[in-house]
Design a protein around this motif. Structure first.
Motif, PDB file in Angstrom:
ATOM      1  N   TYR A 174       0.840  -1.201   0.000  1.00 46.89           N
ATOM      2  CA  TYR A 174       0.000   0.000   0.000  1.00 46.89           C
ATOM      3  C   TYR A 174       0.877   1.254   0.000  1.00 46.89           C
ATOM      4  O   TYR A 174       0.717   2.139  -0.839  1.00 46.89           O
ATOM      5  CB  TYR A 174      -0.924  -0.009   1.231  1.00 46.89           C
ATOM      6  N   ARG A 178       1.392   3.963  -2.972  1.00 43.72           N
ATOM      7  CA  ARG A 178       1.045   5.371  -2.750  1.00 43.72           C
ATOM      8  C   ARG A 178       2.201   6.282  -3.184  1.00 43.72           C
ATOM      9  O   ARG A 178       1.976   7.357  -3.746  1.00 43.72           O
ATOM     10  CB  ARG A 178       0.689   5.622  -1.280  1.00 43.72           C
ATOM     11  N   GLN A 233       2.061   6.538  -6.845  1.00 45.87           N
ATOM     12  CA  GLN A 233       1.008   7.470  -7.261  1.00 45.87           C
ATOM     13  C   GLN A 233       1.473   8.910  -7.137  1.00 45.87           C
ATOM     14  O   GLN A 233       1.345   9.702  -8.067  1.00 45.87           O
ATOM     15  CB  GLN A 233      -0.253   7.257  -6.407  1.00 45.87           C
ATOM     16  N   LEU A 292      -3.080  -6.839 -13.218  1.00 51.07           N
ATOM     17  CA  LEU A 292      -1.891  -6.424 -12.488  1.00 51.07           C
ATOM     18  C   LEU A 292      -0.879  -5.842 -13.465  1.00 51.07           C
ATOM     19  O   LEU A 292       0.034  -6.515 -13.908  1.00 51.07           O
ATOM     20  CB  LEU A 292      -1.311  -7.647 -11.763  1.00 51.07           C
ATOM     21  N   ARG A 303       1.617  -1.819 -10.746  1.00 50.26           N
ATOM     22  CA  ARG A 303       1.093  -2.470  -9.542  1.00 50.26           C
ATOM     23  C   ARG A 303       1.849  -3.759  -9.239  1.00 50.26           C
ATOM     24  O   ARG A 303       2.151  -4.068  -8.087  1.00 50.26           O
ATOM     25  CB  ARG A 303      -0.395  -2.841  -9.734  1.00 50.26           C
ATOM     26  N   VAL A 360      -1.473  -7.612  -3.029  1.00 45.72           N
ATOM     27  CA  VAL A 360      -2.474  -7.190  -4.016  1.00 45.72           C
ATOM     28  C   VAL A 360      -3.607  -6.429  -3.325  1.00 45.72           C
ATOM     29  O   VAL A 360      -4.070  -5.390  -3.808  1.00 45.72           O
ATOM     30  CB  VAL A 360      -3.033  -8.407  -4.787  1.00 45.72           C
ATOM     31  N   LEU A 361      -4.033  -6.930  -2.161  1.00 47.23           N
ATOM     32  CA  LEU A 361      -5.093  -6.238  -1.425  1.00 47.23           C
ATOM     33  C   LEU A 361      -4.615  -4.853  -0.990  1.00 47.23           C
ATOM     34  O   LEU A 361      -5.384  -3.891  -1.006  1.00 47.23           O
ATOM     35  CB  LEU A 361      -5.527  -7.057  -0.209  1.00 47.23           C
ATOM     36  N   GLY A 375      -4.932  -2.651  -3.810  1.00 43.87           N
ATOM     37  CA  GLY A 375      -6.360  -2.419  -3.999  1.00 43.87           C
ATOM     38  C   GLY A 375      -6.891  -1.345  -3.059  1.00 43.87           C
ATOM     39  O   GLY A 375      -7.707  -0.516  -3.445  1.00 43.87           O
ATOM     40  N   LEU A 376      -6.392  -1.348  -1.819  1.00 47.83           N
ATOM     41  CA  LEU A 376      -6.833  -0.342  -0.852  1.00 47.83           C
ATOM     42  C   LEU A 376      -6.407   1.056  -1.275  1.00 47.83           C
ATOM     43  O   LEU A 376      -7.042   2.046  -0.910  1.00 47.83           O
ATOM     44  CB  LEU A 376      -6.268  -0.649   0.535  1.00 47.83           C
ATOM     45  N   ALA A 377      -5.319   1.140  -2.059  1.00 46.97           N
ATOM     46  CA  ALA A 377      -4.886   2.437  -2.575  1.00 46.97           C
ATOM     47  C   ALA A 377      -5.672   2.781  -3.851  1.00 46.97           C
ATOM     48  O   ALA A 377      -5.245   3.619  -4.628  1.00 46.97           O
ATOM     49  CB  ALA A 377      -3.390   2.417  -2.848  1.00 46.97           C
ATOM     50  N   ARG A 378      -6.774   2.134  -4.049  1.00 46.14           N
ATOM     51  CA  ARG A 378      -7.664   2.302  -5.207  1.00 46.14           C
ATOM     52  C   ARG A 378      -6.928   2.009  -6.508  1.00 46.14           C
ATOM     53  O   ARG A 378      -7.184   2.627  -7.533  1.00 46.14           O
ATOM     54  CB  ARG A 378      -8.240   3.721  -5.249  1.00 46.14           C
ATOM     55  N   GLY A 379      -6.031   1.057  -6.480  1.00 47.27           N
ATOM     56  CA  GLY A 379      -5.196   0.814  -7.646  1.00 47.27           C
ATOM     57  C   GLY A 379      -5.663  -0.307  -8.560  1.00 47.27           C
ATOM     58  O   GLY A 379      -5.141  -0.462  -9.648  1.00 47.27           O
ATOM     59  N   ILE A 380      -6.628  -1.099  -8.144  1.00 44.02           N
ATOM     60  CA  ILE A 380      -7.038  -2.234  -8.968  1.00 44.02           C
ATOM     61  C   ILE A 380      -8.547  -2.200  -9.154  1.00 44.02           C
ATOM     62  O   ILE A 380      -9.301  -1.948  -8.219  1.00 44.02           O
ATOM     63  CB  ILE A 380      -6.579  -3.558  -8.320  1.00 44.02           C
ATOM     64  N   ALA A 381      -8.968  -2.444 -10.404  1.00 46.58           N
ATOM     65  CA  ALA A 381     -10.368  -2.213 -10.767  1.00 46.58           C
ATOM     66  C   ALA A 381     -11.341  -3.124 -10.030  1.00 46.58           C
ATOM     67  O   ALA A 381     -12.431  -2.702  -9.667  1.00 46.58           O
ATOM     68  CB  ALA A 381     -10.546  -2.373 -12.272  1.00 46.58           C
ATOM     69  N   ALA A 382     -10.965  -4.364  -9.816  1.00 44.88           N
ATOM     70  CA  ALA A 382     -11.902  -5.258  -9.151  1.00 44.88           C
ATOM     71  C   ALA A 382     -11.145  -6.350  -8.406  1.00 44.88           C
ATOM     72  O   ALA A 382     -10.367  -7.082  -8.991  1.00 44.88           O
ATOM     73  CB  ALA A 382     -12.841  -5.896 -10.172  1.00 44.88           C
TER      74      ALA A 382
END
Lengths: 224, 417
Positions: free
Chosen positions: B157, B161, B164, B334, B338, B370-371, B374-381
């Motif tokens: 995460y 960040r 980003q 991925l 990411r 990966v999660l 994802g928490l950093a809004r980095g993965i679509a689903a």
């Protein structure tokens, strides 16, 4: 052999959402040839155009249902699930509206008064432009995911959304002028036709309104 | 020991089988991330995996192997019955291997690490008695299983960040990627070599002081950075691809970085997972060689790690290739920006654990990473259902491995004892 690591990735809703919006625009764009046929009083061509609108709307509907099935509650996305579904719903409304317009025109074999035709053509085109601009913004969803809904890309999309608002405002002004024109023509036309002409103008304007709502839905996603 | 040779042969066969299974199945998750991101072709992924899995196993696999071999069961209590330890370790290998085979065929989520630890604890509790298990050590291992995905997730995460804010969210991400990606390459080289040098290399015979380790790691980091920079400068700006997807060129820069993290991931995996196969084997060999003396803690012969490395590579070449291709196809979300964050945080977590002698699950660490992204809004689903499979691995695989081990233990005792 199967790896559970790969199951962590759900199927992304972004591309289907964009495909849906592309279909919606395609459907809306069919209104231009439809009204051209109306001006030529070629009702065979109008019927054909209406069929295309209806078919595209059906396809958009199918995409919508498919996408909804792809969004189980356990799916974790960078955007709120409800926001996404709401965006999809508004997108779909655009296509529904286009189908309503086409259906009404064909059903009543409507004619647009000679003196209003050019203005109406421009008005319709501008409303379609609004939908096209909304699609532009929706197409940025991949980039938004790439940047994690932050930074410069967010500003890009905000600009696009603002552009939707600008075009929509234009269509509002055009709509007022068209109504004024129709009002002046009222005594020369059958009253029922007038009523429905007002309806057509209103619904066409709704295309732009709904496209703007697509933009504001997207805006909400950025705000979080 | 009268049956010494038999034990050795059995240990060799079972250990190789297990290593083969790890290569065939487990390596895929570590490598598929890069294949899915289209940074590596399958062929290159296999070559990198073979080289770095082997290197990881041989260079940094010693500590975890020691834990599996003698850290879980207190062998000093078995001085008068050395066969029991031999049977138990053989049974554990057989149990873990069988369980992995069944679970893979059924598509169940399993972890090699959890199977083998479950198996060893299982046979020890039932076959030797509750007191023979070093519970404090097992407790530490259990804690590390919870901690490793968490740590890996937090690191991923934070790392993403920084990506980003330094690159992706800037006005000119391509330029910033070219500027900052070499720094990430340095970090990758530095962290991976530092952890290996500080902890892993003792048994290879290299004795390096802490200062030397830092210096050498920094040097390796700089060299990698320069190599990376050379390739990054050759990444062209592709306006055509960027029109379609504005970050296409940027992702290509990250691709260079991901090449390095893919190597790290394979290395990390080799360093931790080889122990699952060769740990029990080493225990058997040590007992047989010392003529039944379980208390003697002879130095781990390095050819055992070599054997494990070979087993993994053979499994990888035979079946792993196909699994990598399959998994790679399923994880295209991925992208390199990411993927590298996931690989780097998972790999550092795993190598760190390897240095501490903690057997953890590489896949769980990757899932955690990966999660985190994802928490950093980095993965679509992301499918959060997979977290359940991690818990499953804890509550199903452990007892399953244990039960099977007990059965095999009794069988072996009946046949050989």
């Amino acid at each position: 052999m199967k790896s559970y690591f790969s199951t962590i990735f759900g199927s992304s809703p972004i591309r289907p959402l964009q495909q849906h919006m592309e279909k919606v625009l395609e459907c809306t764009q069919e209104l231009a040839p439809l009204f051209a046929a109306v001006s030529d009083a070629d009702f065979a061509a109008v019927a054909q155009a209406q069929e295309r609108v209806a078919r595209l709307e059906d396809e958009a509907d199918a995409l919508k249902k498919e996408l909804r099935l792809r969004l189980p509650n356990s799916l974790f996305m960078p955007v709120d699930r409800r926001d996404l579904l709401e965006l999809l719903r508004v997108q779909d409304k655009v296509a529904n509206k286009a189908k309503d317009i086409a259906g009404l025109i064909l059903g009543r074999q409507m004619q647009i008064p000679e003196s209003m035709r050019e203005d109406f053509r421009v008005f319709l085109q501008r409303c379609i432009d609004t939908v096209a601009q909304a699609l532009q913004a929706v197409r940025e969803m991949d980039e938004l995911v790439e940047t994690g809904f932050r930074g410069t890309e967010v500003d890009n999309v905000l600009n696009m959304i603002q552009q939707i608002d600008v075009i929509e405002k234009e269509t509002d002004t055009m709509q007022v002028q068209l109504r004024r024109k129709l009002h002046a023509l009222e005594p020369t036309l059958p009253p029922v036709d007038v009523m429905f002409l007002y309806k057509i103008i209103e619904w066409t304007g709704d295309l732009a309104d709904l496209a703007q709502r697509v933009g504001s839905r997207l805006h909400l996603m950025l705000a979080k | 020991m009268e049956l010494g040779t038999t034990y050795l042969v059995l240990a060799g066969i079972f250990g190789l089988f297990m290593a083969w299974g790890i290569g065939a199945n487990d390596v895929a998750n570590a490598m598929a991330t890069s294949v899915g991101a289209r940074v590596l072709t399958i062929r290159r992924a296999v070559v990198i995996a073979a080289v770095f899995e082997f290197a990881g196993a041989v260079l940094a696999g010693g500590e975890v192997t020691a834990t599996i071999r003698s850290g879980i069961v207190d062998s000093s209590l078995l001085a008068d019955q050395p066969e029991l330890l031999v049977f138990g370790m053989l049974a554990s290998l057989l149990a873990a291997g069988t369980w992995l085979l069944i679970a893979s065929l059924m598509g169940w989520p399993v972890s090699t690490t959890h199977s083998i630890v479950g198996a060893i604890v299982g046979f020890a509790v039932v076959g030797l008695g509750w007191h023979t298990v070093k519970w404090d050590e097992v407790g530490t291992i259990a804690v590390s299983w919870v901690a490793s995905p968490l740590i890996s997730g937090v690191v991923a995460y934070l790392m993403f960040r920084t990506v980003q804010s330094l690159i992706l969210d800037r006005p000119d991400p391509f330029k910033n990627a070219k500027r900052f990606v070499p720094i990430y390459i340095f970090i990758t080289g530095f962290v991976m070599s530092l952890m290996t040098l500080l902890k892993g290399l003792k048994h290879v015979g290299l004795d390096i002081s802490t200062v030397q380790a830092y210096g050498l790691s920094a040097l390796i980091g700089v060299v990698l950075m320069l190599i990376g920079k050379f390739f990054i400068n050759r990444v062209p700006y592709d306006p055509d691809a960027d029109r379609e997807f504005h970050y296409a060129s940027v992702e290509r820069v990250f691709g260079v970085l991901m090449l390095m993290t893919a190597c790290s991931m394979a290395f990390a995996h080799g360093s931790n997972d080889v122990a699952n196969a060769v740990g029990p084997m080493a225990a058997v060999i040590s007992v047989v060689h010392s003529g039944g003396d379980v208390s003697q803690q002879s130095e781990l012969p390095s050819w055992i790690l070599l054997l494990g490395g070979v087993g993994i590579v053979v499994g990888l070449l035979m079946l792993g290739k196909k699994v990598i291709a399959t998994v790679g196809k399923e994880i295209t979300q991925l992208t390199p920006s990411r993927g590298f964050a996931c690989e780097l945080s998972a790999a550092s977590t795993v190598v760190f654990a390897s240095g501490m002698g903690l057997p953890i699950s590489t896949t769980h660490s990757l899932v955690g990473a990966v999660l985190g992204v994802g928490l950093a809004r980095g993965i679509a689903a992301l499918n959060l259902g997979v977290i359940r499979t991690i818990f499953m691995s804890w509550i199903v695989t452990l007892p399953a491995g244990g039960l099977l081990a007990v059965v095999f233990f009794w069988l072996l005792r009946l046949i050989l004892g």
